[in-house]
Design a protein around this motif. Structure first.
Motif, PDB file in Angstrom:
ATOM      1  N   LEU A 122     -13.972  -4.918  33.361  1.00 37.47           N
ATOM      2  CA  LEU A 122     -13.088  -6.082  33.433  1.00 37.47           C
ATOM      3  C   LEU A 122     -11.629  -5.648  33.509  1.00 37.47           C
ATOM      4  O   LEU A 122     -10.830  -6.224  34.258  1.00 37.47           O
ATOM      5  CB  LEU A 122     -13.320  -6.987  32.219  1.00 37.47           C
ATOM      6  CG  LEU A 122     -14.710  -7.626  32.120  1.00 37.47           C
ATOM      7  CD1 LEU A 122     -14.869  -8.354  30.796  1.00 37.47           C
ATOM      8  CD2 LEU A 122     -14.965  -8.575  33.291  1.00 37.47           C
ATOM      9  N   TYR A 123     -11.259  -4.641  32.732  1.00 43.43           N
ATOM     10  CA  TYR A 123      -9.886  -4.133  32.763  1.00 43.43           C
ATOM     11  C   TYR A 123      -9.503  -3.601  34.140  1.00 43.43           C
ATOM     12  O   TYR A 123      -8.339  -3.688  34.550  1.00 43.43           O
ATOM     13  CB  TYR A 123      -9.706  -3.018  31.737  1.00 43.43           C
ATOM     14  CG  TYR A 123      -9.472  -3.467  30.316  1.00 43.43           C
ATOM     15  CD1 TYR A 123      -8.850  -4.673  30.024  1.00 43.43           C
ATOM     16  CD2 TYR A 123      -9.869  -2.652  29.248  1.00 43.43           C
ATOM     17  CE1 TYR A 123      -8.627  -5.066  28.711  1.00 43.43           C
ATOM     18  CE2 TYR A 123      -9.644  -3.035  27.937  1.00 43.43           C
ATOM     19  CZ  TYR A 123      -9.020  -4.234  27.673  1.00 43.43           C
ATOM     20  OH  TYR A 123      -8.795  -4.625  26.373  1.00 43.43           O
ATOM     21  N   ARG A 124     -10.460  -3.032  34.852  1.00 40.67           N
ATOM     22  CA  ARG A 124     -10.138  -2.437  36.160  1.00 40.67           C
ATOM     23  C   ARG A 124      -9.663  -3.471  37.171  1.00 40.67           C
ATOM     24  O   ARG A 124      -9.094  -3.116  38.202  1.00 40.67           O
ATOM     25  CB  ARG A 124     -11.355  -1.684  36.707  1.00 40.67           C
ATOM     26  CG  ARG A 124     -11.696  -0.432  35.922  1.00 40.67           C
ATOM     27  CD  ARG A 124     -12.549   0.542  36.732  1.00 40.67           C
ATOM     28  NE  ARG A 124     -13.858   0.043  37.070  1.00 40.67           N
ATOM     29  CZ  ARG A 124     -14.960   0.209  36.353  1.00 40.67           C
ATOM     30  NH1 ARG A 124     -14.913   0.855  35.193  1.00 40.67           N
ATOM     31  NH2 ARG A 124     -16.123  -0.259  36.762  1.00 40.67           N
ATOM     32  N   ALA A 125      -9.860  -4.751  36.874  1.00 42.92           N
ATOM     33  CA  ALA A 125      -9.383  -5.812  37.775  1.00 42.92           C
ATOM     34  C   ALA A 125      -7.884  -6.064  37.626  1.00 42.92           C
ATOM     35  O   ALA A 125      -7.295  -6.795  38.429  1.00 42.92           O
ATOM     36  CB  ALA A 125     -10.146  -7.108  37.507  1.00 42.92           C
ATOM     37  N   ILE A 126      -7.246  -5.467  36.615  1.00 36.52           N
ATOM     38  CA  ILE A 126      -5.803  -5.668  36.404  1.00 36.52           C
ATOM     39  C   ILE A 126      -5.039  -4.844  37.434  1.00 36.52           C
ATOM     40  O   ILE A 126      -5.098  -3.610  37.408  1.00 36.52           O
ATOM     41  CB  ILE A 126      -5.399  -5.234  34.984  1.00 36.52           C
ATOM     42  CG1 ILE A 126      -6.200  -5.993  33.926  1.00 36.52           C
ATOM     43  CG2 ILE A 126      -3.898  -5.453  34.772  1.00 36.52           C
ATOM     44  CD1 ILE A 126      -5.989  -5.482  32.511  1.00 36.52           C
ATOM     45  N   GLU A 128     -19.663   0.917  22.994  1.00 35.98           N
ATOM     46  CA  GLU A 128     -20.284   0.832  24.318  1.00 35.98           C
ATOM     47  C   GLU A 128     -19.667  -0.287  25.154  1.00 35.98           C
ATOM     48  O   GLU A 128     -19.552  -0.167  26.379  1.00 35.98           O
ATOM     49  CB  GLU A 128     -21.796   0.640  24.172  1.00 35.98           C
ATOM     50  CG  GLU A 128     -22.495   1.822  23.509  1.00 35.98           C
ATOM     51  CD  GLU A 128     -22.118   3.159  24.135  1.00 35.98           C
ATOM     52  OE1 GLU A 128     -22.107   3.261  25.386  1.00 35.98           O
ATOM     53  OE2 GLU A 128     -21.818   4.106  23.388  1.00 35.98           O
ATOM     54  N   TYR A 129     -19.286  -1.363  24.511  1.00 39.79           N
ATOM     55  CA  TYR A 129     -18.608  -2.469  25.213  1.00 39.79           C
ATOM     56  C   TYR A 129     -17.285  -1.998  25.811  1.00 39.79           C
ATOM     57  O   TYR A 129     -16.970  -2.274  26.973  1.00 39.79           O
ATOM     58  CB  TYR A 129     -18.391  -3.610  24.228  1.00 39.79           C
ATOM     59  CG  TYR A 129     -17.524  -4.745  24.740  1.00 39.79           C
ATOM     60  CD1 TYR A 129     -17.882  -5.487  25.863  1.00 39.79           C
ATOM     61  CD2 TYR A 129     -16.350  -5.094  24.080  1.00 39.79           C
ATOM     62  CE1 TYR A 129     -17.091  -6.537  26.327  1.00 39.79           C
ATOM     63  CE2 TYR A 129     -15.558  -6.132  24.528  1.00 39.79           C
ATOM     64  CZ  TYR A 129     -15.927  -6.859  25.654  1.00 39.79           C
ATOM     65  OH  TYR A 129     -15.144  -7.884  26.098  1.00 39.79           O
ATOM     66  N   ASP A 130     -16.487  -1.265  25.012  1.00 42.30           N
ATOM     67  CA  ASP A 130     -15.188  -0.783  25.496  1.00 42.30           C
ATOM     68  C   ASP A 130     -15.350   0.217  26.644  1.00 42.30           C
ATOM     69  O   ASP A 130     -14.534   0.261  27.555  1.00 42.30           O
ATOM     70  CB  ASP A 130     -14.406  -0.127  24.351  1.00 42.30           C
ATOM     71  CG  ASP A 130     -13.864  -1.143  23.362  1.00 42.30           C
ATOM     72  OD1 ASP A 130     -13.654  -2.304  23.749  1.00 42.30           O
ATOM     73  OD2 ASP A 130     -13.650  -0.783  22.190  1.00 42.30           O
TER      74      ASP A 130
END
Length: 199
Positions: free
Chosen positions: A133-137, A124-126
């Motif tokens: 958070l990854y989408r900010a890359i 669920e975290y992933d």
């Protein structure tokens, strides 16, 4: 994952700076994530997770040899300066020159593709917080989640204006195409050697 107490105790504080985290991490035998002053131990992988990693990373390394896009395993530390996250994705693909963190030359910041192999404790975290958070890359174009409990791959692609499109695959006869790296992989290849491939 769980909250790690030892580093904070070692530094005599409840929050760590990025520099303190990096110093601790270089001396540690275990890997930890860092986010906004807190550090978290990363859980180990089970046998099925390791089979899937071997299948995917092995084929990527072989087929992308000598090409502009190169895969790396979970020893490659990733930082997202936009939100402070430091983490170790299961597999990352970097296209072109690696860009490193201003704070640490062993930490990279510009992946094109991130692949996470899901475990029951981090699933669920992933899918949720970590993907946010990854989408900010800025350089990230594709995000792939591979389930270890059932035959299922969730494939997210960044399209115009920061919108992400998701496709789901759940048959061994299906193929996924990582367009960023010009790479195609069947689910049968992904799950080879696992009990799931025989079901």
């Amino acid at each position: 994952m769980h909250d790690v107490r030892e580093p904070a105790v070692a530094y005599g504080k409840t929050k760590l700076t990025e520099e303190e985290y990096l110093k601790f991490e270089k001396a540690s035998h275990e890997k930890h994530e860092y986010y906004q002053g807190e550090m978290f131990a990363m859980s180990g992988a089970n046998t099925r997770h390791n089979f899937i990693f071997k299948n995917v990373y092995g084929r990527l390394a072989f087929r992308l040899e000598g090409k502009p896009c190169q895969p790396f395993g979970s020893d490659m530390r990733l930082n997202i300066p936009e939100n402070t996250l430091y983490t170790y994705p299961d597999i990352t693909i970097y296209c072109g020159e690696l860009k490193t963190s201003e704070l640490d030359e062993d930490t990279v910041i510009n992946p094109s593709v991130v692949i996470e192999i899901l475990s029951p404790s981090t699933k669920e975290y992933d899918r949720g917080t970590k993907f946010k958070l990854y989408r900010a890359i800025p350089t990230l174009k594709e995000y792939i989640l591979i389930d270890t409990d059932v035959i299922n791959v969730e494939f997210f692609t960044r399209i115009e204006n920061g919108v992400w499109e998701m496709k789901e695959y759940n048959s061994l006869q299906e193929n996924i195409t990582i367009k960023t790296a010009d790479f195609e992989l069947s689910l049968a290849e992904i799950y080879k050697g696992t009990k799931l491939a025989k079901e």
